[in-house]
Design a protein around this motif. Structure first.
Motif, PDB file in Angstrom:
ATOM      1  N   MET A 246     -44.605 -85.384  20.528  1.00  0.00           N
ATOM      2  CA  MET A 246     -44.540 -85.563  19.075  1.00  0.00           C
ATOM      3  C   MET A 246     -45.956 -85.714  18.514  1.00  0.00           C
ATOM      4  O   MET A 246     -46.843 -86.214  19.192  1.00  0.00           O
TER       5      MET A 246
ATOM      6  N   PRO B  80     -46.802 -87.810  24.223  1.00  0.00           N
ATOM      7  CA  PRO B  80     -45.537 -87.718  24.962  1.00  0.00           C
ATOM      8  C   PRO B  80     -44.601 -88.857  24.565  1.00  0.00           C
ATOM      9  O   PRO B  80     -45.040 -89.945  24.232  1.00  0.00           O
ATOM     10  N   GLU B  81     -43.304 -88.594  24.624  1.00  0.00           N
ATOM     11  CA  GLU B  81     -42.304 -89.580  24.203  1.00  0.00           C
ATOM     12  C   GLU B  81     -42.449 -90.900  24.959  1.00  0.00           C
ATOM     13  O   GLU B  81     -42.254 -91.978  24.387  1.00  0.00           O
ATOM     14  N   GLN B  82     -42.805 -90.793  26.243  1.00  0.00           N
ATOM     15  CA  GLN B  82     -42.849 -92.011  27.052  1.00  0.00           C
ATOM     16  C   GLN B  82     -44.079 -92.857  26.741  1.00  0.00           C
ATOM     17  O   GLN B  82     -44.227 -93.957  27.264  1.00  0.00           O
TER      18      GLN B  82
ATOM     19  N   SER C  24     -45.078 -93.484  23.424  1.00  0.00           N
ATOM     20  CA  SER C  24     -44.998 -93.509  21.971  1.00  0.00           C
ATOM     21  C   SER C  24     -45.247 -94.893  21.380  1.00  0.00           C
ATOM     22  O   SER C  24     -44.417 -95.442  20.657  1.00  0.00           O
ATOM     23  N   THR C  25     -46.391 -95.467  21.718  1.00  0.00           N
ATOM     24  CA  THR C  25     -46.844 -96.717  21.112  1.00  0.00           C
ATOM     25  C   THR C  25     -48.288 -96.548  20.696  1.00  0.00           C
ATOM     26  O   THR C  25     -48.938 -95.560  21.063  1.00  0.00           O
TER      27      THR C  25
ATOM     28  N   PRO D 263     -44.233 -99.314  18.015  1.00  0.00           N
ATOM     29  CA  PRO D 263     -43.740 -97.967  18.348  1.00  0.00           C
ATOM     30  C   PRO D 263     -44.178 -96.932  17.318  1.00  0.00           C
ATOM     31  O   PRO D 263     -44.395 -97.252  16.148  1.00  0.00           O
TER      32      PRO D 263
ATOM     33  N   LYS E 226     -43.342 -92.801  15.900  1.00  0.00           N
ATOM     34  CA  LYS E 226     -42.392 -91.696  15.915  1.00  0.00           C
ATOM     35  C   LYS E 226     -43.082 -90.469  15.333  1.00  0.00           C
ATOM     36  O   LYS E 226     -44.137 -90.576  14.697  1.00  0.00           O
ATOM     37  N   ALA E 227     -42.477 -89.331  15.538  1.00  0.00           N
ATOM     38  CA  ALA E 227     -43.076 -88.063  15.093  1.00  0.00           C
ATOM     39  C   ALA E 227     -43.395 -88.121  13.604  1.00  0.00           C
ATOM     40  O   ALA E 227     -42.570 -88.563  12.806  1.00  0.00           O
TER      41      ALA E 227
END
Lengths: 112, 148
Positions: A1, A26-28, A30-31, A78, A80-81
């Protein structure tokens, strides 16, 4: 994202003078911490100017979509995209009589 | 390196008023050069920012207001000329923390304007260029040319 990141002018020398970056995260990871690590792989040295170990440096402000991460989950905030992350250097100063406080040691970090 | 600060007299009066109203805490903010539509000249404006330290020896931009100011500057294509703040318990010269923190936040092109609104400090405004680290001179005072 994709995350849009805006950096303070004082760090543009580390990003080929780009004031803003689009980082594919990468999603993993995402912080905010994951974002900083990812930025550092592409622009080495950035992490050291933002973090002291696992804490944000005292005079660095990080915002996710207008929210200061100090009032969220700090580096674990967190992402997000499409989120926008703004990083600013705190603007501060002490007069000739000021003896310093808990942030005093950080004044020497990055001042050289 | 800038060689002076050209400042409208009305803006200086405005800054001194901010400093007086904030005392004994230090006031702070940005001095901006605003582009004007259809005009090659530009306007200088003060943008006050809350001192979240609310302290008579130390200032720090409120982070939320700093973000708002950053967005405003970007949206208006303004240029940051200087950071202003007041000293209420010391003369209008930069302290070591003023110098160190200015270096961490801005390029040397952004000047430091220090105000002392109290009569005992002669109600002064003084402008400084903060040199990059490693140079022999840390801060060089620049003249302020008032515009009427």
């Amino acid at each position: 994202m994709d995350i849009h990141v805006h950096l303070p002018s004082i760090l543009h020398s580390l990003t080929n003078e780009q004031p803003s970056l689009k980082i594919a995260l990468p999603e993993q990871a995402s912080t905010v911490a994951g974002l900083i690590r990812q930025m550092d792989t592409q622009h080495p040295g950035l992490q050291a100017r933002l973090l002291d170990g696992n804490k944000v440096l005292r005079f660095i402000n990080i915002y996710v979509n207008d929210s200061d991460i100090r009032f969220a989950q700090q580096l674990a905030t967190p992402l997000k995209a499409g989120d926008e992350v703004v990083i600013l250097s705190a603007v501060a100063g002490g007069n000739p009589n000021w003896q310093g406080s808990d942030g005093w040691q950080y004044l020497l970090h990055g001042a050289a | 390196m800038p060689d002076a600060l050209h400042l409208p007299q009305r803006v200086l009066q405005e800054l001194m008023q901010y400093a007086l109203e904030a005392a004994p805490a230090e006031c702070c903010g940005l001095l901006l050069q605003m582009p004007q539509d259809g005009d090659t000249t530009s306007k200088i404006a003060a943008l006050p920012i809350r001192n979240c330290a609310n302290n008579h020896e130390y200032f720090e931009f409120d982070p939320h207001e700093q973000l708002r100011a950053w967005r405003q500057v970007r949206a208006s294509a303004a240029q940051v000329l200087a950071v202003y703040h007041s000293h209420t318990s010391a003369a209008a010269i930069p302290g070591w923390a003023d110098i160190a923190l200015a270096r961490m936040a801005f390029s040397p092109q952004v000047l430091q304007l220090i105000l002392t609104p109290q009569a005992r400090y002669l109600r002064k405004a003084r402008c400084f260029y903060i040199a990059p680290a490693g140079q022999r001179i840390h801060a060089q005072e620049l003249p302020i040319f008032l515009q009427f």
